[in-house]
Design an enzyme around this catalytic site. Structure first.
Site, PDB file in Angstrom:
ATOM      1  N   LYS A  52      45.103  42.767  43.664  1.00  0.00           N
ATOM      2  CA  LYS A  52      44.423  41.664  44.353  1.00  0.00           C
ATOM      3  C   LYS A  52      44.979  41.511  45.771  1.00  0.00           C
ATOM      4  CE  LYS A  52      43.389  39.500  39.951  1.00  0.00           C
ATOM      5  NZ  LYS A  52      43.755  38.549  38.910  1.00  0.00           N
ATOM      6  N   GLN A  96      48.018  33.852  37.728  1.00  0.00           N
ATOM      7  CA  GLN A  96      47.730  35.011  36.871  1.00  0.00           C
ATOM      8  C   GLN A  96      48.066  34.671  35.412  1.00  0.00           C
ATOM      9  OE1 GLN A  96      46.314  37.989  37.938  1.00  0.00           O
ATOM     10  NE2 GLN A  96      46.197  38.500  35.762  1.00  0.00           N
ATOM     11  N   ASP A 119      39.340  31.397  40.682  1.00  0.00           N
ATOM     12  CA  ASP A 119      39.148  32.084  39.391  1.00  0.00           C
ATOM     13  C   ASP A 119      38.023  31.427  38.587  1.00  0.00           C
ATOM     14  OD1 ASP A 119      40.633  34.374  38.962  1.00  0.00           O
ATOM     15  OD2 ASP A 119      42.430  33.321  38.278  1.00  0.00           O
TER      16      ASP A 119
END
Ligand code: NAD
Length: 293
Positions: A52, A96, A119
């Site tokens: 990412k 994450q 997200d």
């Protein structure tokens, strides 16, 4: 049979984003900035987060990686999230997953400002998605929609069977495919571990989206001739011939199923690469205040 090339599609999307970033820079606007919090040293998570950050660099975003040992307390993590919520330089950030067991994942996800939740995991973004309001869509389902759209696959009135009901893939996928939109407008069946007679449903499917994590679950006899098959599964299986010592396997028995399909995603190189592209897209939308104007 057409292979749905996720790598190529992801590169095209990232090039489009990079071109927009170049324009923003040229006009003196604020460069989008993504931050990522990584807790612990899980091999998969480290790779995902590094990819990412690399994608940010490639397309011209600013990025910040914040790493903690897996001994970090929930309180410390929540303080960091509050700080990022208030930091005007950061347009969007992700935590994450998975988090260590002593940390309440739901509490952490709810602490993220929905306007920076690129997200799309915050309940407010989930609720907005369900209600058909502008929202950050979770990256994997959004990537699948991109694949369907860019390959101009007809979805209206089709029977779409989604297998797996996780909050990050199966459940939002089933909702998005049922929306009155393109891609979408399908009749959706959501199957899961307690579905009785899974083949009964998959055999009726015009579109199968498998998000389970069980290599070989979908066999040729479970797939109708001409079906579109999207394989989200990515399970690491040992492979001594690979430098990493493993290879990725999807949920679909690709070699046997592919000849029956009109379209199919490979694993790797199918859905996976799109996930990062869609995270970048959400970050760009955050920087442009497109979702919460
Ligand atoms: P999960 O691991 O949280 O849950 C699996 C789901 O599969 C559950 O809803 C369960 O009910 C269902 N299930 C289990 N066994 C089943 C069976 N025999 N028949 C039917 N359904 C069954 O789900 P997840 O987090 O969405 O992950 C699913 C897979 O997708 C994993 O392999 C994961 O690595 C992969 N994944 C890939 C990407 C990507 O970018 N390519 C992103 C997210 C997840």
């Amino acid at each position: 049979m057409t292979l749905l090339d996720g790598k190529k599609t992801s590169e095209a999307i990232q090039q489009e984003i990079a071109a927009e970033v170049a324009e923003i820079k040229a006009s003196g606007g604020k460069v989008p900035h993504l931050a990522a919090i990584l807790v612990g040293n899980d091999g998969g998570s480290v790779t995902y987060v590094n990819n990412k950050v690399l994608a940010c660099e490639r397309i011209g975003f600013g990025s910040t990686l914040i790493r903690y040992e897996d001994t970090i307390s929930e309180e410390e993590l929540l303080i960091k999230i509050k700080e990022l919520n208030l930091n005007d330089e950061i347009d969007g950030f992700i935590v994450q997953l998975p988090l260590p067991k002593h940390i309440d994942t739901e509490k952490v996800l709810e602490a993220v400002d929905p306007q920076k939740d690129v997200d799309g995991f915050h309940p407010i973004n989930v609720g907005r998605m369900v209600a058909g309001l502008p929202a950050y869509l979770p990256a994997t389902p959004a990537g699948i929609l991109q694949l369907l759209e860019r390959y101009q696959i007809e979805t209206r009135g089709k029977h779409c069977v989604v297998i797996g009901r996780s909050n990050i893939v199966g459940s939002p996928m089933s909702i998005l495919m049922s929306k009155c939109a393109y891609p979408g407008d399908a009749t959706v069946t959501l199957c899961h571990r307690n579905t009785v007679d899974l083949p009964h449903y998959t055999r009726q499917a015009d579109i199968i989206i498998a998000a389970v994590g069980k290599p070989g679950l979908i066999t040729a006899d479970m797939v109708k001739e001409g079906a579109v098959v999207i394989d989200v599964g990515t399970t690491r299986v040992p492979d001594a011939t690979k430098k990493s010592g493993y290879k990725l396997k999807g949920d679909v028995d690709f070699d046997a199923v592919a000849p029956k399909c009109s379209f199919i995603t490979p694993v790797p190189g199918g859905v996976g690469p799109l996930t990062i592209a869609m995270l970048m897209k959400n970050t760009l939308r955050a920087a442009k205040s497109e979702v919460y104007a």
